[in-house]
Design a protein around this motif. Structure first.
Motif, PDB file in Angstrom:
ATOM      1  N   ALA A  25      33.319   7.810   4.915  1.00 37.64           N
ATOM      2  CA  ALA A  25      31.894   7.470   5.025  1.00 37.64           C
ATOM      3  C   ALA A  25      31.477   7.362   6.489  1.00 37.64           C
ATOM      4  N   ALA A  26      32.336   6.783   7.330  1.00 35.25           N
ATOM      5  CA  ALA A  26      32.028   6.692   8.762  1.00 35.25           C
ATOM      6  C   ALA A  26      31.933   8.088   9.383  1.00 35.25           C
ATOM      7  N   MET A  27      32.823   8.997   8.979  1.00 34.39           N
ATOM      8  CA  MET A  27      32.760  10.378   9.467  1.00 34.39           C
ATOM      9  C   MET A  27      31.443  11.033   9.048  1.00 34.39           C
ATOM     10  N   LEU A  28      31.050  10.803   7.803  1.00 31.58           N
ATOM     11  CA  LEU A  28      29.811  11.389   7.300  1.00 31.58           C
ATOM     12  C   LEU A  28      28.594  10.803   8.023  1.00 31.58           C
ATOM     13  N   ARG A  29      28.590   9.504   8.255  1.00 29.33           N
ATOM     14  CA  ARG A  29      27.474   8.877   8.980  1.00 29.33           C
ATOM     15  C   ARG A  29      27.392   9.425  10.405  1.00 29.33           C
ATOM     16  N   HIS A 120      37.221  18.560  10.912  1.00 33.98           N
ATOM     17  CA  HIS A 120      37.691  19.313   9.742  1.00 33.98           C
ATOM     18  C   HIS A 120      36.743  19.125   8.565  1.00 33.98           C
ATOM     19  N   LEU A 121      36.306  17.900   8.349  1.00 28.67           N
ATOM     20  CA  LEU A 121      35.364  17.614   7.263  1.00 28.67           C
ATOM     21  C   LEU A 121      34.048  18.344   7.510  1.00 28.67           C
ATOM     22  N   GLU A 122      33.547  18.274   8.728  1.00 27.53           N
ATOM     23  CA  GLU A 122      32.289  18.940   9.061  1.00 27.53           C
ATOM     24  C   GLU A 122      32.406  20.451   8.880  1.00 27.53           C
TER      25      GLU A 122
END
Length: 162
Positions: A25-29, A120-122
């Protein structure tokens, strides 16, 4: 009581570890996402998936309450779930080739090996956004077209010069 904000860019994180949910969630924010929901088991994930639309689902391979590959298969074949065709990124700590193939064959869109960096997620989310794949529906498979590149036109002319 806070009011729930629902956007067209909602993300569901389904992971058995609340700590991992918080990290993702922190990565997404950090990437600008604000509409983030989570579930720590299959029942909670299915509740969220039937409740509202999501742009993408981040699903841990070790989700509590079910086998994650079977969860994807059931979701993809579920006629009454509004998110049955939503892109799914499966996250796994120790995947082997067979598990990755099983996830792909169940209808997973992308795969991430844990631990992963925010970049990587992005990259996976950007691939889903920039190059959405057509949905294939057969008796045995519902999910994204597994072919990633356009096949060359082999029906015109000779393939090699004489």
């Amino acid at each position: 009581m806070p009011v729930e904000t629902i956007t067209a860019h909602g993300v569901l994180i389904a992971d058995h570890s609340q700590h991992m949910i918080d990290i993702v969630a922190a990565m997404l924010r950090h990437a600008g996402r604000r509409d983030i929901r989570s579930a720590t088991d299959a029942a909670g994930a299915m509740f969220e998936l039937k409740r509202r639309d999501f742009e993408v689902i981040l699903l841990d391979d070790g989700l509590a309450g079910t086998d994650s590959v079977e969860f994807v298969r059931r979701l993809r074949h579920s006629e009454d779930c509004r998110n049955r065709l939503t892109p799914i990124v499966m996250m796994a700590s120790m995947p082997d080739g067979q598990r990755i193939a099983a996830a792909r064959d169940a209808g997973v869109t992308e795969f991430l090996r844990k631990p992963f960096a925010a970049a990587h997620l992005e990259t996976r989310l950007e691939a889903i956004r920039k190059a959405p794949r057509a949905t294939i529906e057969t008796d045995d498979y519902v999910g994204p077209d597994r072919r990633r590149r356009a096949a060359p036109d082999l029906g015109t002319g000779e393939r090699r010069e004489r």
